[in-house]
Design a protein around this motif. Structure first.
Motif, PDB file in Angstrom:
ATOM      1  N   SER A 185       0.456  -1.242   0.135  1.00  0.00           N
ATOM      2  CA  SER A 185       0.166   0.665  -0.697  1.00  0.00           C
ATOM      3  C   SER A 185       0.895   1.403   0.164  1.00  0.00           C
ATOM      4  N   SER A 186       0.306   2.186  -0.382  1.00  0.00           N
ATOM      5  CA  SER A 186       0.890   3.563  -0.793  1.00  0.00           C
ATOM      6  C   SER A 186       0.947   4.063   0.534  1.00  0.00           C
ATOM      7  N   THR A 190      -4.604   9.018   1.596  1.00  0.00           N
ATOM      8  CA  THR A 190      -4.517   8.957   0.350  1.00  0.00           C
ATOM      9  C   THR A 190      -5.668   7.760  -0.319  1.00  0.00           C
ATOM     10  N   ASP A 191      -4.655   6.534   0.643  1.00  0.00           N
ATOM     11  CA  ASP A 191      -4.801   4.902   0.087  1.00  0.00           C
ATOM     12  C   ASP A 191      -5.724   4.426   1.644  1.00  0.00           C
ATOM     13  N   ASN A 193      -6.095   1.472   1.934  1.00  0.00           N
ATOM     14  CA  ASN A 193      -5.674   0.282   2.115  1.00  0.00           C
ATOM     15  C   ASN A 193      -4.444   0.815   3.636  1.00  0.00           C
ATOM     16  N   TYR A 194      -3.579   1.661   3.358  1.00  0.00           N
ATOM     17  CA  TYR A 194      -2.955   2.249   4.325  1.00  0.00           C
ATOM     18  C   TYR A 194      -2.858   2.689   5.519  1.00  0.00           C
TER      19      TYR A 194
END
Length: 477
Positions: A185-186, A190-191, A193-194
């Motif tokens: 994940s980034s 904005t991610d 999942n992160y």
């Protein structure tokens, strides 16, 4: 009771791993998770080939060395084990000499002599094949300080970097290809999942003394999760060694409970340890490819005003905690040493990769043998030396002995082992595996150490470039 010469020398090898991490000696090519897996792979491959070449087994030789007739199997296995151990752990040679004398070696004088020579030759062949392996030193390695990249643990800023070149410069032991993972994940807000992984590890992995600082919306670590985190530890601590030692200990208990034959143990322990050998190579290749930061940095520097490339700002994001610390990789048996974060990048988790490779290959091995292990998993409990009633935490307090059952077998071991690193606060969930909407591992995605380890196990067990199942006693491969 007849001595199983494979289990005998496996125990010696695991003791050598423990001693090397306690004394700090022999470390150049055997310490840390990567070099531990390498050493154990070499030792067990040598024993495996020594067994195959002297027993008349239909198993496939790893080195392709022709077998011989009229040689003692126990002498060959012992010579192969002794020679590789002495080469890898030279300061422990007196211990290995003592264990060699106590090994039960059978046969006539001529058979013993022939077996001994054959085992030594096999050991030399294996050691020659691995002579160009790199060490774990970080000489000439340079990191770069940016958002999302791995840097030293704030608790131990001088820790350096473990094995930055080992993965990409090492030849594989048996896998037919160098498996790669999809990107993690980034590391940005904005991610989603992160964000989810950050909130999970911030709550589940926080240091015990800081739990009161968590926002009420965060889910805290339970007692059982704390136990799971430490149970699977083995982070190179004194009197414990590294994760490959723990996984071998578990496989030993299973092998004894199942009354494995000598051939089954020669095969199983070679498969397990060669899989971990490749797991150490490929996990570390991916680690330094992605160079992903650990939670201790990600949580402390979550807001864009934090870190070496921060921008000026007030009123920081509430998901950022600049004073956050993890429960940490346990500094077991080292009073006064703070728990911390390992000295290598997060993605993928080494624990998850080693565990995925070990337990998947063991599951396939016993399925292939037609053995139902469920009755054993329903009744037998396993003890980790992190909780053996003797090991103590970094405050000097002895932990109680804990007997842990895995009623769901190898799959439960794989999952617990992967989640354990979140509960210590040293890994993100995606370092082990992607999570489904139910919070359970989703192994259909090529994310994290478990899928990597499972791919390695499948490759090696079903052929690859090394040990093959071959045809044993009429069972088709």
């Amino acid at each position: 009771m007849t001595q199983d010469i494979i289990l005998y020398w496996n125990e010696v090898a695991l003791e050598a791993n423990k001693v090397s991490h306690t004394s700090g000696k022999d470390g150049a090519m055997v310490n840390g998770p990567t070099l531990s897996s390498r050493a154990l792979a070499i030792i067990h491959l040598a024993m495996y080939d020594a067994y195959v070449g002297t027993s008349g087994s239909l198993l496939t030789s790893y080195t392709g060395t022709a077998g011989i007739v009229g040689a003692s199997v126990s002498a060959a296995v012992s010579a192969a084990a002794h020679a590789t151990l002495t080469c890898l752990f030279p300061t422990q040679k007196p211990f290995f000499e003592q264990k060699h004398k106590k090994a039960t070696i059978t046969g006539t004088t001529a058979e013993i002599n022939a077996g001994h020579k054959y085992g030594q030759d096999i050991a030399n062949n294996i050691l020659f094949l691995r002579k160009d392996d790199p060490d774990a030193k970080d000489n000439d390695y340079s990191s770069y300080p940016s958002h999302g990249t791995h840097r030293p643990d704030p608790i131990n800023v001088n820790q350096g970097y473990h094995a930055p070149f080992y993965g990409r410069r090492s030849d594989l032991f048996a896998s037919s290809m160098r498996y790669e993972l999809d990107s993690p994940s980034s590391p940005y807000e904005t991610d989603p999942n992160y964000q989810k992984a950050l909130k999970q590890v911030r709550g589940k992995g926080i240091a015990a003394e800081l739990m009161g600082t968590l926002p009420t919306t965060y889910s805290k670590r339970t007692v059982d999760e704390t136990l799971i985190g430490i149970y699977w530890g083995y982070d190179g601590a004194k009197e414990l060694g590294t994760p490959p030692r723990l996984y071998n200990q578990i496989i030993r208990e299973i092998a004894k409970e199942q009354n494995n034959t000598l051939e089954e143990n020669a095969h199983l322990f070679a498969l397990v340890n060669v899989a971990m050998g490749d797991a150490g190579i490929l996990a570390w290749e991916q680690k330094y490819r992605y160079n992903y930061w650990r939670p201790v940095l990600g949580i402390r520097e979550h807001d864009d005003s934090m870190g070496p490339v921060g921008t000026g700002k007030s009123n920081i994001d509430n998901d950022c905690d600049p004073l956050w610390l993890p429960l940490g990789a346990p500094s077991t048996n080292e009073k006064g040493k703070p728990n911390g974060t390992p000295n290598f990048p997060a993605y993928p988790s080494g624990h998850a990769t080693f565990g995925g490779a070990t337990f998947e290959i063991a599951k396939q091995f016993y399925d292939w043998k037609g053995k139902n292990l469920q009755p054993m998993f329903d009744t037998v409990a396993f003890v980790s030396e992190e909780f053996n009633g003797e090991s103590f935490d970094n405050n000097g307090v002895v932990r109680p002995k804990h007997y842990r059952k895995f009623s769901d077998g190898f799959d439960q071991m794989i999952a617990e082992n992967g989640f354990s690193r979140i509960y210590l606060g040293v890994h993100w969930s995606f370092d082990a595996f992607a999570l489904g909407s139910d919070g359970k591992p989703d192994l259909s995605q090529n994310i994290g150490g478990v899928p990597l380890g499972v791919n390695i196990a499948n490759d090696i067990f079903n052929g690859g470039l090394g040990i093959r199942k071959s045809t044993v006693k009429g069972v088709k491969p």
